[in-house]
Motif scaffolding. Structure first.
Motif, PDB file in Angstrom:
ATOM      1  N   LEU A   1      -2.871   7.598   8.983  1.00 39.60           N
ATOM      2  CA  LEU A   1      -2.969   6.156   8.769  1.00 39.60           C
ATOM      3  C   LEU A   1      -3.509   5.548  10.057  1.00 39.60           C
ATOM      4  O   LEU A   1      -2.817   5.480  11.069  1.00 39.60           O
ATOM      5  CB  LEU A   1      -1.594   5.591   8.424  1.00 39.60           C
ATOM      6  N   ASP A   2      -4.768   5.105  10.024  1.00 40.77           N
ATOM      7  CA  ASP A   2      -5.478   4.679  11.227  1.00 40.77           C
ATOM      8  C   ASP A   2      -5.734   3.171  11.166  1.00 40.77           C
ATOM      9  O   ASP A   2      -6.480   2.686  10.327  1.00 40.77           O
ATOM     10  CB  ASP A   2      -6.800   5.445  11.331  1.00 40.77           C
ATOM     11  N   PHE A   3      -5.103   2.441  12.097  1.00 37.11           N
ATOM     12  CA  PHE A   3      -5.234   0.981  12.135  1.00 37.11           C
ATOM     13  C   PHE A   3      -6.335   0.509  13.085  1.00 37.11           C
ATOM     14  O   PHE A   3      -6.509  -0.699  13.255  1.00 37.11           O
ATOM     15  CB  PHE A   3      -3.916   0.353  12.598  1.00 37.11           C
TER      16      PHE A   3
ATOM     17  N   GLN B   1      -7.955  -3.782   4.786  1.00 35.96           N
ATOM     18  CA  GLN B   1      -7.066  -4.933   4.888  1.00 35.96           C
ATOM     19  C   GLN B   1      -5.615  -4.451   4.910  1.00 35.96           C
ATOM     20  O   GLN B   1      -5.191  -3.696   4.037  1.00 35.96           O
ATOM     21  CB  GLN B   1      -7.270  -5.875   3.698  1.00 35.96           C
ATOM     22  N   VAL B   2      -4.857  -4.892   5.898  1.00 30.11           N
ATOM     23  CA  VAL B   2      -3.478  -4.444   6.058  1.00 30.11           C
ATOM     24  C   VAL B   2      -2.526  -5.388   5.331  1.00 30.11           C
ATOM     25  O   VAL B   2      -2.472  -6.584   5.644  1.00 30.11           O
ATOM     26  CB  VAL B   2      -3.092  -4.376   7.550  1.00 30.11           C
ATOM     27  N   PRO B   3      -1.757  -4.872   4.364  1.00 31.27           N
ATOM     28  CA  PRO B   3      -0.739  -5.700   3.723  1.00 31.27           C
ATOM     29  C   PRO B   3       0.529  -5.749   4.575  1.00 31.27           C
ATOM     30  O   PRO B   3       0.611  -5.097   5.624  1.00 31.27           O
ATOM     31  CB  PRO B   3      -0.487  -4.959   2.400  1.00 31.27           C
TER      32      PRO B   3
ATOM     33  N   ARG C   1      -3.865  -9.674   9.776  1.00 32.64           N
ATOM     34  CA  ARG C   1      -3.657 -11.083  10.112  1.00 32.64           C
ATOM     35  C   ARG C   1      -2.174 -11.459  10.065  1.00 32.64           C
ATOM     36  O   ARG C   1      -1.837 -12.600   9.811  1.00 32.64           O
ATOM     37  CB  ARG C   1      -4.450 -11.974   9.155  1.00 32.64           C
ATOM     38  N   ARG C   2      -1.317 -10.498  10.306  1.00 33.03           N
ATOM     39  CA  ARG C   2       0.121 -10.779  10.256  1.00 33.03           C
ATOM     40  C   ARG C   2       0.777 -10.274  11.530  1.00 33.03           C
ATOM     41  O   ARG C   2       0.322  -9.295  12.140  1.00 33.03           O
ATOM     42  CB  ARG C   2       0.750 -10.155   9.012  1.00 33.03           C
TER      43      ARG C   2
ATOM     44  N   LEU D   1       0.848  -1.189   0.000  1.00 24.15           N
ATOM     45  CA  LEU D   1       0.000   0.000   0.000  1.00 24.15           C
ATOM     46  C   LEU D   1       0.888   1.245   0.000  1.00 24.15           C
ATOM     47  O   LEU D   1       1.797   1.353   0.827  1.00 24.15           O
ATOM     48  CB  LEU D   1      -0.898   0.000   1.231  1.00 24.15           C
ATOM     49  N   ILE D   2       0.621   2.165  -0.911  1.00 24.49           N
ATOM     50  CA  ILE D   2       1.365   3.431  -0.974  1.00 24.49           C
ATOM     51  C   ILE D   2       0.384   4.585  -0.830  1.00 24.49           C
ATOM     52  O   ILE D   2      -0.585   4.692  -1.588  1.00 24.49           O
ATOM     53  CB  ILE D   2       2.142   3.561  -2.305  1.00 24.49           C
TER      54      ILE D   2
END
Length: 200
Positions: A109-111, A93-95, A117-118, A77-78
């Motif tokens: 950037l809000d998680f 979805q987080v890469p 899943r990593r 993701l960029i």
């Protein structure tokens, strides 16, 4: 008899990396959360994993556990703040790899509602002229040692406490002119998240 080419098959005498040890540690923490092992077993297995030098050592720590399914790293993701700014919020979805450029208007950037899943997420961050703000849930941890503060600086307001099975956000890059901030949700954001949480 055909000679086996070096590296053509799995070899358990190969030296392991810190990242491989970290992946096994996360697998062990997940096993506790699933009720597969107790805390006494966790302590013993963590000792094996953290002291592992070879794949055989790591295999010993997880021999009686189900194999961890490989996680698709996903497309990197960029995010570029440009002249208008960018906010990545809500469910996403987080890469394995995220690159962020603050640009002239900044990036958030809000998680906190992201699906991750990593065990480790690498975020290469560049504050540029307007800065970057990263928000991670309580219980997640950040590693900011590899960030160059530059002119804008780096503010790590996260707790050192990390809940078992949660991701580590590993930052690299530079603060640029406006800096980089990584933190947990503030009061207003916590109230918003509580309102959005489904009622039981």
């Amino acid at each position: 008899m055909t000679a086996e080419l070096p590296g053509s098959a799995y070899r358990n005498d190969v030296r392991v990396s810190d990242e491989e040890r970290e992946a096994v540690v996360e697998q062990l923490k997940a096993a506790v959360a699933d009720g597969r092992i107790d805390f006494a077993e966790l302590d013993a297995k963590l000792g094996h994993a953290l002291g592992a030098r070879t794949r055989a050592d790591l295999d010993h720590a997880t021999a009686d556990l189900p194999s961890a399914a490989p996680v698709d790293p996903g497309k990197p993701l960029i995010l570029k703040g440009g002249y208008h700014g960018v906010k990545r919020v809500g469910p996403w979805q987080v890469p394995a790899q995220v690159t962020v450029y603050g640009g002239m208007a900044g990036v958030t950037l809000d998680f906190t509602q992201a699906v991750c899943r990593r065990p480790v997420v690498d975020v290469d961050v560049h504050g540029d002229a307007a800065g970057v703000t990263i928000v991670i849930p309580e219980g997640w941890a950040a590693d900011t040692d590899a960030v160059d503060p530059s002119y804008g600086g780096l503010k790590d307001k996260t707790s050192a406490y990390r809940l078992p099975g949660t991701p580590l956000i590993r930052l690299t890059g530079t603060g640029g002119l406006a800096g980089v901030v990584i933190r947990h949700p503030n009061g207003r954001e916590r109230r918003r998240l509580k309102r959005q949480r489904p009622q039981s």
